[in-house]
Design an enzyme around this catalytic site. Structure first.
Site, PDB file in Angstrom:
ATOM      1  CG  ASP A 174     -89.405 -37.208  23.611  1.00  0.00           C
ATOM      2  OD1 ASP A 174     -89.346 -36.354  24.533  1.00  0.00           O
ATOM      3  OD2 ASP A 174     -89.658 -36.908  22.434  1.00  0.00           O
TER       4      ASP A 174
ATOM      5  CD  GLU B 123     -88.011 -33.843  21.616  1.00  0.00           C
ATOM      6  OE1 GLU B 123     -89.039 -33.134  21.657  1.00  0.00           O
ATOM      7  OE2 GLU B 123     -87.603 -34.398  20.578  1.00  0.00           O
TER       8      GLU B 123
ATOM      9  CE  LYS C 294     -44.809 -27.655  31.082  1.00  0.00           C
ATOM     10  NZ  LYS C 294     -45.735 -27.959  30.039  1.00  0.00           N
TER      11      LYS C 294
ATOM     12  NE  ARG D 216     -37.207 -29.677  25.768  1.00  0.00           N
ATOM     13  CZ  ARG D 216     -37.828 -30.828  26.025  1.00  0.00           C
ATOM     14  NH1 ARG D 216     -37.143 -31.890  26.389  1.00  0.00           N
ATOM     15  NH2 ARG D 216     -39.133 -30.913  25.931  1.00  0.00           N
TER      16      ARG D 216
ATOM     17  CB  THR E 261     -58.698 -33.805  33.244  1.00  0.00           C
ATOM     18  OG1 THR E 261     -57.449 -33.092  33.130  1.00  0.00           O
ATOM     19  CG2 THR E 261     -59.402 -33.826  31.903  1.00  0.00           C
TER      20      THR E 261
HETATM   21  C1  R5P Z   1     -55.341 -23.950  30.339  1.00  0.00           C
HETATM   22  O1  R5P Z   1     -55.411 -23.263  29.327  1.00  0.00           O
HETATM   23  C2  R5P Z   1     -56.219 -23.625  31.492  1.00  0.00           C
HETATM   24  O2  R5P Z   1     -55.797 -22.431  32.096  1.00  0.00           O
HETATM   25  C3  R5P Z   1     -56.236 -24.747  32.544  1.00  0.00           C
HETATM   26  O3  R5P Z   1     -54.947 -24.878  33.115  1.00  0.00           O
HETATM   27  C4  R5P Z   1     -56.655 -26.061  31.959  1.00  0.00           C
HETATM   28  O4  R5P Z   1     -57.807 -25.899  31.216  1.00  0.00           O
HETATM   29  C5  R5P Z   1     -56.881 -27.083  33.050  1.00  0.00           C
HETATM   30  O5  R5P Z   1     -57.266 -28.293  32.466  1.00  0.00           O
HETATM   31  P1  R5P Z   1     -57.078 -29.656  33.230  1.00  0.00           P
HETATM   32  O6  R5P Z   1     -57.726 -29.538  34.581  1.00  0.00           O
HETATM   33  O7  R5P Z   1     -57.763 -30.672  32.362  1.00  0.00           O
HETATM   34  O8  R5P Z   1     -55.610 -29.932  33.338  1.00  0.00           O
END
Ligand code: R5P
Length: 273
Positions: free
Chosen positions: A34, A36, A174, A176, A205
């Site tokens: 199953d 497990e 960054k 602004r 990601t």
């Molecule tokens: C942020 O706190 C971490 O240091 C990484 O920059 C982050 O986890 C990367 O995530 P992803 O690849 O989804 O942008």
């Protein structure tokens, strides 16, 4: 002491066994029809379990392995679930707190590498959080590169790696410009014509690295590569990174994959030996 490898970390476990001289334990993993998971560990009085948590199966396997043992050391090179280190909204589970409780109920000591945050670490009572940044820095000792942190928050990490590698380093800041425009640029260094390495703890990601590399190429970087401790590479992130022009992805073996070209075995071996 014996080393008990979990299915998520067989190579790292073998490397640690080779360095420490500890024997690899007699362990059986099977699946019932199953789905497990079944775990048996034989003849193990004093042991260190090595198992990253990068999936729910990894977690269940680790919990079952700990249940088969008395007072083990547990090494979780990549501690998944650590990003949910607080209740961001009312009613949310604090995932890493739940995992810390389970691990620490069975284990004498918990060892991990670059856990996501201090908040995540704070849920443990017996945690050793190792830092792989010097190990990463050593990999680049012969390279003529600039190391860049994708944000100010990770400056401490890139500094350690770059000082070990003896190369220049910076971070992306960054600024602004107006209500709708934010400009990202290296704080101090000119990257034009340079081989740049983005240094991060996790590539999940890949969004952070893609955004950073886009800007570094706009500013004239010759090549942009990415190095991280934990190559989670969720959602086909490696394809996304290569499509964005990333020349190379290099990671440690906390998560074993094609990009794991730096080993944290020595780091862990010195901790448990
Ligand atoms: C942020 O706190 C971490 O240091 C990484 O920059 C982050 O986890 C990367 O995530 P992803 O690849 O989804 O942008």
């Amino acid at each position: 002491m014996k080393i008990v490898p979990c299915p998520s970390s067989p190579l790292l476990a073998k490397r640690i066994a080779d360095i420490t001289g500890f024997e690899i334990a007699d362990v059986t993993y099977r699946r019932f029809p199953d789905g497990e998971i079944y775990v048996r560990v034989e003849g193990c009085d004093e042991c260190a379990v090595i198992g990253s948590v990068n999936s729910n199966d990894d977690l269940v396997t680790l919990i079952l392995t700990l249940d088969a043992l008395e007072n083990p050391t547990v090494v979780v090179p990549y501690m998944g679930y650590a990003r949910q280190d607080k209740a961001f909204n009312a009613g949310e589970a604090v995932s890493i707190r739940a995992i810390a409780r389970i691990l620490e109920e069975k284990a004498e000591k918990v060892v991990t590498v670059n856990i996501h945050s201090e908040d995540a670490a704070s849920h443990f009572k017996k945690l050793r959080n190792l830092d792989a940044m010097q190990t990463i820095g050593k990999h680049f000792m012969e390279s003529d590169v600039i190391m860049i942190s994708p944000d100010r928050g990770s400056v401490g990490r890139v500094k350690v790696a770059a000082e070990t590698a003896n190369c220049e380093w910076d971070y992306l800041e960054k600024t602004r410009i107006d209500a709708t425009t934010v400009e990202i640029s290296p704080k101090n260094l000119d990257v034009e014509g340079k081989d740049v390495v983005i240094v991060d703890d996790i590539i999940s990601t890949g969004g952070t690295v893609v955004e950073a590399s886009k800007r570094l190429y706009e500013l004239g970087a010759k090549t942009v590569s990415a190095v991280c401790v934990h190559a989670v590479l969720a959602d086909f992130a490696a394809i996304k990174l290569f499509k964005a022009g990333i020349r190379d992805i290099i990671s440690t073996d906390t998560i074993e994959c094609a990009f794991s070209r730096i080993s944290v075995a020595h780091l862990i071996a010195s901790e448990i030996a």
